[in-house]
Design an enzyme around this catalytic site. Structure first.
Site, PDB file in Angstrom:
ATOM      1  N   CYS A 328       0.876  -1.172   0.000  1.00 11.12           N
ATOM      2  CA  CYS A 328       0.000   0.000   0.000  1.00 11.12           C
ATOM      3  C   CYS A 328       0.916   1.226   0.000  1.00 11.12           C
ATOM      4  O   CYS A 328       1.832   1.287  -0.813  1.00 11.12           O
ATOM      5  CB  CYS A 328      -0.961  -0.034   1.184  1.00 11.12           C
ATOM      6  SG  CYS A 328      -0.200  -0.349   2.789  1.00 11.12           S
ATOM      7  N   TRP A 332       1.995  -0.835   6.334  1.00 11.77           N
ATOM      8  CA  TRP A 332       1.775  -1.334   7.696  1.00 11.77           C
ATOM      9  C   TRP A 332       0.309  -1.349   8.114  1.00 11.77           C
ATOM     10  O   TRP A 332      -0.017  -1.556   9.278  1.00 11.77           O
ATOM     11  CB  TRP A 332       2.619  -0.570   8.710  1.00 11.77           C
ATOM     12  CG  TRP A 332       2.500   0.929   8.699  1.00 11.77           C
ATOM     13  CD1 TRP A 332       1.401   1.685   8.437  1.00 11.77           C
ATOM     14  CD2 TRP A 332       3.559   1.846   9.009  1.00 11.77           C
ATOM     15  NE1 TRP A 332       1.681   3.011   8.554  1.00 11.77           N
ATOM     16  CE2 TRP A 332       2.996   3.153   8.915  1.00 11.77           C
ATOM     17  CE3 TRP A 332       4.887   1.718   9.382  1.00 11.77           C
ATOM     18  CZ2 TRP A 332       3.758   4.309   9.146  1.00 11.77           C
ATOM     19  CZ3 TRP A 332       5.621   2.872   9.620  1.00 11.77           C
ATOM     20  CH2 TRP A 332       5.066   4.135   9.500  1.00 11.77           C
ATOM     21  N   ARG A 380      -3.828   3.506  15.994  1.00  7.91           N
ATOM     22  CA  ARG A 380      -5.069   3.160  15.285  1.00  7.91           C
ATOM     23  C   ARG A 380      -6.230   2.985  16.266  1.00  7.91           C
ATOM     24  O   ARG A 380      -7.357   3.401  15.989  1.00  7.91           O
ATOM     25  CB  ARG A 380      -4.874   1.878  14.471  1.00  7.91           C
ATOM     26  CG  ARG A 380      -3.775   1.958  13.417  1.00  7.91           C
ATOM     27  CD  ARG A 380      -4.042   3.059  12.392  1.00  7.91           C
ATOM     28  NE  ARG A 380      -3.038   3.083  11.351  1.00  7.91           N
ATOM     29  CZ  ARG A 380      -2.150   4.052  11.184  1.00  7.91           C
ATOM     30  NH1 ARG A 380      -2.140   5.093  12.002  1.00  7.91           N
ATOM     31  NH2 ARG A 380      -1.281   4.006  10.187  1.00  7.91           N
TER      32      ARG A 380
END
Length: 596
Positions: A328, A332, A380
């Site tokens: 991507c 990660w 996150r």
């Protein structure tokens, strides 16, 4: 680079039960560390280093069960600061049959040299790294290509702090900072840097490059900070098979969390300004699957993830001998999602890691594919971007044979194991058409049956909640509006997709008075005739059983360590709210838990 065949031999005496000995870390300890600490290679020997060392040692032991491997040393992050300190290069499977058929031709010394030379070609120095070995093919991961801004910035930084010489470009054949200063264009620098990247890809026999970015180039503050193979102006990657399969970034998974972890019906908004990378798959690959790729912008998160995984499996399962790279932007978030799904899917078919049990393969992929490769779980979770949880809860969507990689290849013999009941076969919450439609006690009942599992197998399974009915769904829709990140597709949700199951109930404690009160309101044991689930007409496939076991193990550990974080405010009838009440009611979580 140090040989590690000794580790494989040492692992032969490990416990066959799949549970680590007392001195080795378990999944719960791993998740505790993962959710509290951001891993960086340079910190591995400092504070908390002992825990990281135990995790690393456990990963090496699990790899050594089935593979002969070597290690690229990255002890202080010299190669990459957020890659494992001991990067595993799988050479061949330990079995004589596989060794004779698929013995590696890669020389680890040359591989290490190529890694050193090529690391600057990719964003954050996250070079092409092989992580899965399947039938002699390397499945690799990396970040996307670095743009000129990062490349010049990083070479300048390295030049200054190395006293005028960048050790990554130590020999006369490499470009120097003086060369950069004298060049009027970027061409020479990109030729050198990306040339090394291409040499590494070719040395690993990688032909297919799957790019998950929704952008052609990542732009920050008006500058192109990253690039990608698909927009390389010099067409340096023209000899590779490039696939652009845009997939939403981690920010989108806040929508997943805010919808109480329901991915069904959640559609990415492809009309946002920064989204400029269309789906592009060569016809030869697109035609091999019965998928209408032109409709990709109408797929919800479940269908999109399923179709992309089918595509990746079809590539690695092809008859050629070429490997695959998945990336991507930084490599990660979305990258470990698909690497982990690939590893677990191939394992479930008995094609890789054949001696590992469910708890072991789960530990390996969480520790190696996510934690040690730098996924920022702490950050996150703080933002509600729960792509990590989505990965393992999503396993329920890939249990069918259409994801099986055994169509053309023989399955390896799977380790003998006791029968494992399905999630529904042990605990269920079933809707009862009685009493008030707003009463939790009248809308849910608990059906329980002891598991017959023997030692070494599961003695508990999951609980499924069924919503109270149209009233609850209407309340949810009314309280949730679509954000700019997403478009909500209001179609009926299959029962199994409404709730991440919560196993671990067989070990749950419910001694507190508050827990008892919650339990009384959530279910009324014995308030209706107990209905023992009947066995399914068809026996579960080995694949389905194995993936369900991995998922239930993950959910049990996750609920007792990290926990689900309910969107606030949460409707009284929402799945997340009911799950939290249920978890407290059976003692999985205290009322004062910081994760609520």
């Amino acid at each position: 680079m140090a040989g590690a065949r000794e580790a494989a031999a040492a692992s032969a005496g490990s416990s066959a039960s799949g549970n680590p000995p007392p001195h080795e870390p378990g999944l719960g300890e791993l998740l505790e560390e993962f959710s509290r600490t951001q891993y960086r290679a340079k910190d591995g020997s400092g504070t908390g280093g002992t825990k990281v060392e135990r995790i690393e040692k456990r990963c090496l032991e699990l790899f050594g069960r089935d593979y002969c491997y070597s290690v690229i040393q990255n002890v202080n992050g010299e190669i990459c600061g957020h890659y494992p300190r001991h990067i595993v290069f799988l050479e061949y499977e330990s079995s004589e049959e596989e060794k004779d058929t698929f013995e590696s031709t890669v020389q680890v010394g040359k591989l290490q040299d190529l890694v050193q030379r090529s690391k600057m070609a990719r964003c954050r120095g996250r070079f092409v790294c092989p992580v899965i070995l399947f039938r002699g093919k390397h499945i690799c991961r990396s970040a996307t290509l670095a743009g000129w801004g990062e490349l010049y910035g990083r070479t300048g930084y390295n030049y200054i702090f190395s006293g005028g010489a960048d050790d990554a470009w130590a020999d006369a054949g490499d470009i120097t900072e003086e060369d950069c200063a004298l060049r009027s264009t970027d061409t020479h620098l990109f030729d050198k840097v990306r040339g090394h990247d291409i040499k590494l890809l070719r040395y690993l026999s990688v032909k297919y490059i799957c790019d998950l970015m929704v952008e052609n180039k990542k732009v920050k503050f008006g500058l192109n900070v990253t690039s990608s193979e698909k927009v390389d102006k010099a067409q340096r990657y023209a000899d590779f098979t490039l696939l652009s399969i845009p997939y939403p970034g981690c920010e989108f998974f806040k929508e997943y969390k805010d919808r109480d972890y329901m991915a069904e019906g959640l559609i990415f908004n492809w009309k946002q300004d920064y989204v400029d990378a269309p789906l592009s798959i060569p016809d030869s690959l697109a035609r091999s699957l019965n998928i209408d790729w032109s409709q990709y912008q109408s797929w919800d998160l479940v269908q999109q993830t399923q179709n992309y995984l089918k595509l990746l499996l079809s590539i690695v399962n092809s008859d050629d001998d070429f490997g695959l790279l998945v990336h991507c932007i930084s490599g990660w978030d979305r990258t470990p999602l698909f690497i982990s799904l690939l590893r677990l899917s191939l394992w479930a078919d008995g094609l890789i890691h054949t001696s590992l049990k469910a708890a072991e393969i789960l530990y390996l992929t969480v520790a190696y594919d996510w934690f040690l490769f730098g996924h920022m779980l702490v950050d996150r979770l703080s933002k509600g971007e729960e792509i990590f949880f989505f990965c393992f809860n999503f396993l329920k969507h890939i249990t069918s044979e259409e994801f099986c990689a055994l169509k053309t290849h023989r399955r390896k013999s799977l380790p003998a194991r006791d029968p494992v009941l399905t999630l529904e076969d042990i605990y269920m919450l079933r809707r009862r058409d009685r009493g008030s439609t707003t009463s939790l006690g009248s809308d849910f009942s608990l059906i329980m049956e002891s598991s017959p599992g023997a030692a070494g197998s599961f003695t508990y399974e999951a609980v499924e909640l069924l919503p109270a009915g149209a009233q609850t769904q209407a309340a949810w829709r009314k309280s949730h509006s679509s954000s700019p990140q997403s478009v909500l597709w209001s179609r009926p949700q299959p029962v199994e997709d409404r709730l991440p199951s919560h196993p671990g109930l067989g070990e749950a404690k419910s001694s507190s008075s508050s827990s008892s009160n919650h339990s009384d309101h959530l279910f009324r044991l014995g308030s209706s005739p107990l209905e023992v689930p009947k066995p399914r007409p068809a026996t579960l496939s080995g694949r389905e059983t194995r993936l369900q076991e991995v998922r239930s193990t993950f959910l049990a550990a996750y609920s007792s360590t990290v926990g689900l974080r309910t969107a606030a405010p949460s409707p009284s009838g929402s799945i997340g709210g009911l799950l939290e009440q249920f978890a407290r009611g059976v003692g999985l979580r205290s009322i004062s838990s910081s994760t609520l």
